[in-house]
Design an enzyme around this catalytic site. Structure first.
Site, mmCIF file in Angstrom:
data_model
loop_
_atom_site.group_PDB
_atom_site.id
_atom_site.type_symbol
_atom_site.label_atom_id
_atom_site.label_comp_id
_atom_site.label_asym_id
_atom_site.label_seq_id
_atom_site.Cartn_x
_atom_site.Cartn_y
_atom_site.Cartn_z
ATOM 1 N N GLU A 1 5.794 5.314 7.280
ATOM 2 C CA GLU A 1 5.269 4.693 9.265
ATOM 3 C C GLU A 1 3.907 3.539 9.124
ATOM 4 O O GLU A 1 3.153 3.191 8.314
ATOM 5 C CB GLU A 1 5.371 6.128 9.444
ATOM 6 C CG GLU A 1 4.737 6.407 11.077
ATOM 7 C CD GLU A 1 3.886 7.490 11.303
ATOM 8 O OE1 GLU A 1 3.237 7.994 10.952
ATOM 9 O OE2 GLU A 1 4.677 7.905 12.028
ATOM 10 N N LYS B 1 -9.412 19.413 19.418
ATOM 11 C CA LYS B 1 -10.404 18.603 18.816
ATOM 12 C C LYS B 1 -9.434 17.500 19.373
ATOM 13 O O LYS B 1 -8.822 17.050 18.446
ATOM 14 C CB LYS B 1 -10.987 19.174 16.826
ATOM 15 C CG LYS B 1 -11.504 17.914 16.873
ATOM 16 C CD LYS B 1 -11.017 17.560 14.718
ATOM 17 C CE LYS B 1 -10.826 16.309 15.142
ATOM 18 N NZ LYS B 1 -11.031 14.891 15.588
ATOM 19 N N CYS C 1 5.432 8.148 17.636
ATOM 20 C CA CYS C 1 5.839 8.931 16.595
ATOM 21 C C CYS C 1 7.439 8.974 16.479
ATOM 22 O O CYS C 1 8.005 8.288 15.447
ATOM 23 C CB CYS C 1 5.502 10.058 16.175
ATOM 24 S SG CYS C 1 5.745 11.088 18.314
ATOM 25 N N GLU D 1 2.912 18.701 13.970
ATOM 26 C CA GLU D 1 4.004 17.433 14.076
ATOM 27 C C GLU D 1 3.425 16.237 13.645
ATOM 28 O O GLU D 1 2.333 15.516 14.245
ATOM 29 C CB GLU D 1 3.636 17.196 16.220
ATOM 30 C CG GLU D 1 3.989 18.331 16.440
ATOM 31 C CD GLU D 1 5.410 18.855 16.924
ATOM 32 O OE1 GLU D 1 5.989 17.483 16.185
ATOM 33 O OE2 GLU D 1 5.769 20.218 17.107
HETATM 34 P P1 NAP Z 1 -4.444 11.233 11.678
HETATM 35 O O1 NAP Z 1 -5.388 9.925 11.253
HETATM 36 O O2 NAP Z 1 -3.421 12.845 10.964
HETATM 37 O O3 NAP Z 1 -5.411 12.552 12.368
HETATM 38 C C1 NAP Z 1 -4.913 13.209 13.519
HETATM 39 C C2 NAP Z 1 -6.164 14.739 13.656
HETATM 40 O O4 NAP Z 1 -6.195 15.041 12.756
HETATM 41 C C3 NAP Z 1 -7.651 13.218 14.458
HETATM 42 O O5 NAP Z 1 -8.157 14.209 15.113
HETATM 43 C C4 NAP Z 1 -7.779 12.987 13.106
HETATM 44 O O6 NAP Z 1 -9.343 12.956 13.492
HETATM 45 C C5 NAP Z 1 -7.641 15.132 12.629
HETATM 46 N N1 NAP Z 1 -7.460 14.995 11.274
HETATM 47 C C6 NAP Z 1 -7.503 14.034 10.220
HETATM 48 N N2 NAP Z 1 -7.753 14.717 9.077
HETATM 49 C C7 NAP Z 1 -8.097 16.267 8.961
HETATM 50 C C8 NAP Z 1 -8.300 17.079 8.374
HETATM 51 N N3 NAP Z 1 -8.005 16.799 6.792
HETATM 52 N N4 NAP Z 1 -8.697 17.881 8.700
HETATM 53 C C9 NAP Z 1 -7.858 18.248 9.762
HETATM 54 N N5 NAP Z 1 -8.457 17.233 10.818
HETATM 55 C C10 NAP Z 1 -7.785 15.664 10.384
HETATM 56 O O7 NAP Z 1 -3.817 10.822 12.741
HETATM 57 P P2 NAP Z 1 -3.608 9.596 13.946
HETATM 58 O O8 NAP Z 1 -3.752 8.785 12.983
HETATM 59 O O9 NAP Z 1 -5.008 10.116 14.915
HETATM 60 O O10 NAP Z 1 -2.338 9.782 14.515
HETATM 61 C C11 NAP Z 1 -0.850 8.888 14.185
HETATM 62 C C12 NAP Z 1 0.161 9.959 13.621
HETATM 63 O O11 NAP Z 1 0.217 10.893 14.106
HETATM 64 C C13 NAP Z 1 1.566 9.516 12.950
HETATM 65 O O12 NAP Z 1 1.120 9.913 12.016
HETATM 66 C C14 NAP Z 1 2.096 9.385 14.307
HETATM 67 O O13 NAP Z 1 3.216 9.520 13.780
HETATM 68 C C15 NAP Z 1 1.386 10.741 14.642
HETATM 69 N N6 NAP Z 1 2.012 11.403 15.736
HETATM 70 C C16 NAP Z 1 3.312 12.686 15.477
HETATM 71 C C17 NAP Z 1 3.982 12.729 16.512
HETATM 72 C C18 NAP Z 1 4.671 13.966 16.543
HETATM 73 O O14 NAP Z 1 5.367 14.543 17.962
HETATM 74 N N7 NAP Z 1 5.292 14.352 15.693
HETATM 75 C C19 NAP Z 1 3.280 12.107 18.194
HETATM 76 C C20 NAP Z 1 2.172 11.477 17.505
HETATM 77 C C21 NAP Z 1 1.847 11.265 16.490
HETATM 78 P P3 NAP Z 1 -10.202 12.166 13.538
HETATM 79 O O15 NAP Z 1 -9.839 11.208 14.731
HETATM 80 O O16 NAP Z 1 -11.744 12.173 13.214
HETATM 81 O O17 NAP Z 1 -9.900 11.155 12.381
#
Ligand code: NAP
Length: 492
Positions: free
Chosen positions: A387, A178, A287, A253
């Site tokens: 962040e 997804k 990230c 992650e």
């Molecule tokens: P996000 O809002 O947490 O969403 C990530 C993914 O999870 C999306 O596919 C989202 O769907 C889905 N999602 C959100 N809430 C969920 C829930 N309660 N249950 C299941 N799935 C859920 O993150 P983002 O805004 O896309 O990405 C930015 C974040 O990712 C930042 O905090 C960044 O630091 C982190 N990141 C971490 C790494 C690492 O390697 N540690 C790498 C890249 C990014 P939707 O798109 O439909 O909301």
């Protein structure tokens, strides 16, 4: 209009509800097409397909490692042939400069090749034991976990998906991907490649749709054996809570607020250039970004004036024309970053450059933010603690090694960090004190398929990439073989 559809059980299909969501090019505001907007019922259908593929059909998991590896090598070759298309699409959907998207495709290709090779290498071990019942051989075999749901973010849509798909498939799991709602385009292309390279029906499924419905179903459903998630710490916490029904394995992650510690003996030009790569790559939507610069007081003025000079010279514009800075992924994310910038100004940080949206030239209709440097920061400020996930860096000063380490670790996160100094002994001493999973000395941000990637503290659990990244998608079974006659006479 281009359509992006779900791929479930070997068939392309619209969302069962018929709903779609428009996909936007954040650099122009123009439509890139309509994506299936799946819901819980689509996720359940994909779970059934993956479950059947793994537990009933068993074709993929029973295939020899070499045969699975050969298919993944074909995937890599096909991706390589499609590099230009994939990179352009990623750049148009995500907003990143084209050359960065090209690097992402190269990394993704190598990731498939790495795991295609790794799965054919020996794993586990054999112990020659003798405990009470006589002589035995005890040996370990690695097996796939089962149905793995892979949930990915929007900042590196293709690469984050491949970091999960490649090891999960190599290990023999059946998977459901997804991707983030706003950036599904390259995941769909990826699945077109998987389809034509011979992955058996149901072994790889794709469901597009919101985290709140598709994501939640994958997390809560007791027929999913593992969740591999990359995204925000807040969503990671929700997932950890919601996945306990069948105690599914979770790899998380998550976010970061990483320190970049620069000592006064560093090479000024090198430190400035790496600091810029650390925070301005991918428009700061990274990230591991070095979002907190900690600079030794005696170098502060020289470093900051050069950093601002270089940041102000950065080009910004249509990602396909290869500027230094592309577009933020969406209007709402741009507004969130701009709000943080305003909060920083209100809380007393000094905005030395940037600090606002860019609408000049070909940026008029897109979502662009100028690279922003805040000086005079302290650790109580919101922009230092939270962040931001944009091209915004804070600068704080320190006067001793101990103070630098204390400031570096003054965060709930523990994803990444770096130290710059010509003194290698000090570099090693300091980096070992930084509580983070990914660290660099005299550089910032390079990462490799061979080396494990993941965070300490609230930056997550588990590791991606490298051998550890494969083991995340494997169970370990112990098989004990009796080498002698049975235990006749054990009971009187
Ligand atoms: P996000 O809002 O947490 O969403 C990530 C993914 O999870 C999306 O596919 C989202 O769907 C889905 N999602 C959100 N809430 C969920 C829930 N309660 N249950 C299941 N799935 C859920 O993150 P983002 O805004 O896309 O990405 C930015 C974040 O990712 C930042 O905090 C960044 O630091 C982190 N990141 C971490 C790494 C690492 O390697 N540690 C790498 C890249 C990014 P939707 O798109 O439909 O909301």
């Amino acid at each position: 209009m281009t359509e992006y559809r779900n791929y479930i059980g070997g068939r392309w299909q619209e969302a069962l509800s018929g709903k779609t969501a428009e996909i936007i090019n954040p650099a122009t505001g123009e439509s890139l097409g309509a994506a299936a907007c799946g819901g819980r019922e689509d996720a359940r259908m994909a779970i059934e397909a993956a479950d059947k593929s793994f537990y009933s059909d068993g074709v993929w998991r029973r295939m020899s490692a070499q045969d699975r590896g050969d298919i993944l090598l074909k995937v890599a070759d096909e991706m390589e042939k499609e590099k230009d298309n994939l990179a352009r699409l990623e750049s148009m959907n995500q907003g990143k400069p084209l050359r960065e998207a090209e690097c992402d495709v190269d990394d993704a290709v190598h990731c498939f090749r790495y795991y295609a090779g790794l799965i054919t290498k020996p794993q586990g071990g054999i112990y020659d034991v003798n405990q009470g019942f006589g002589r035995m051989h005890s040996y370990m075999v690695h097996e796939p976990i089962g149905v793995c749901a892979l949930i990915t973010p929007w900042n590196y849509p293709l690469l984050m998906s491949v970091w999960k798909l490649a090891p999960a498939l190599a290990a023999g799991n059946s998977v459901i991907l997804k991707p983030a709602s706003v950036t599904p385009a390259t995941s769909v292309k990826m699945f077109e490649i998987l389809e034509r390279t011979g992955i058996p029906e149901g072994a790889a499924n794709l469901v597009l749709g919101p985290g709140g419905s598709v994501g939640s179903e994958l997390v809560e459903n007791i027929n999913v054996d593992m969740i591999a998630f990359t995204g925000s710490t807040e969503a990671g916490q929700q997932i950890a809570r919601a996945s306990v029904g069948n105690l599914k394995k979770t790899g998380l992650e998550l976010g970061g607020k990483s320190p970049n510690i620069i000592f006064a003996d560093s090479d000024l030009e090198q430190a400035v250039e790496w600091a810029m790569i650390g925070i301005f790559m991918n428009q700061g939507e990274i990230c591991s970004g070095g979002s907190r610069i900690l600079i030794e007081s005696s170098m502060h003025d020289r470093f900051v004036s050069r950093l601002v000079e270089r940041a102000e010279a950065m080009t910004i514009g249509n990602p396909l024309e290869n500027p230094d800075i592309g577009a933020m992924v969406s209007e709402s994310h741009m507004n969130k970053v701009l709000e943080y910038i305003e909060t920083g100004k209100k809380e007393g940080a000094i905005c030395l450059c940037g600090g606002k949206r860019c609408t000049e030239g070909n940026c008029e209709k897109g979502f662009f933010i100028r690279p922003t440097v805040f000086d005079g920061c302290d650790s109580s400020m919101t922009i230092v603690r939270e962040e931001i996930f944009g091209p915004v860096v804070t600068v704080q000063t320190f006067d001793s090694e101990e103070e630098a380490v204390r400031m570096a670790n003054d965060t709930r996160y523990g994803l990444a960090g770096a130290v710059f100094t010509r003194d290698i002994t000090r570099a090693m001493r300091v980096i070992k004190e930084v509580r983070a999973g990914i660290t660099w000395i005299n550089c910032y941000n390079p990462c490799f398929n061979e080396a494990p990637w993941g965070g300490y503290k609230m930056s997550g659990t588990g590791r991606e990439l490298g051998i550890h990244g494969l083991e995340e998608y494997q169970e370990i079974k112990q098989i004990n073989i009796n080498l002698e006659e049975g235990p006749v006479g054990w009971y009187k």
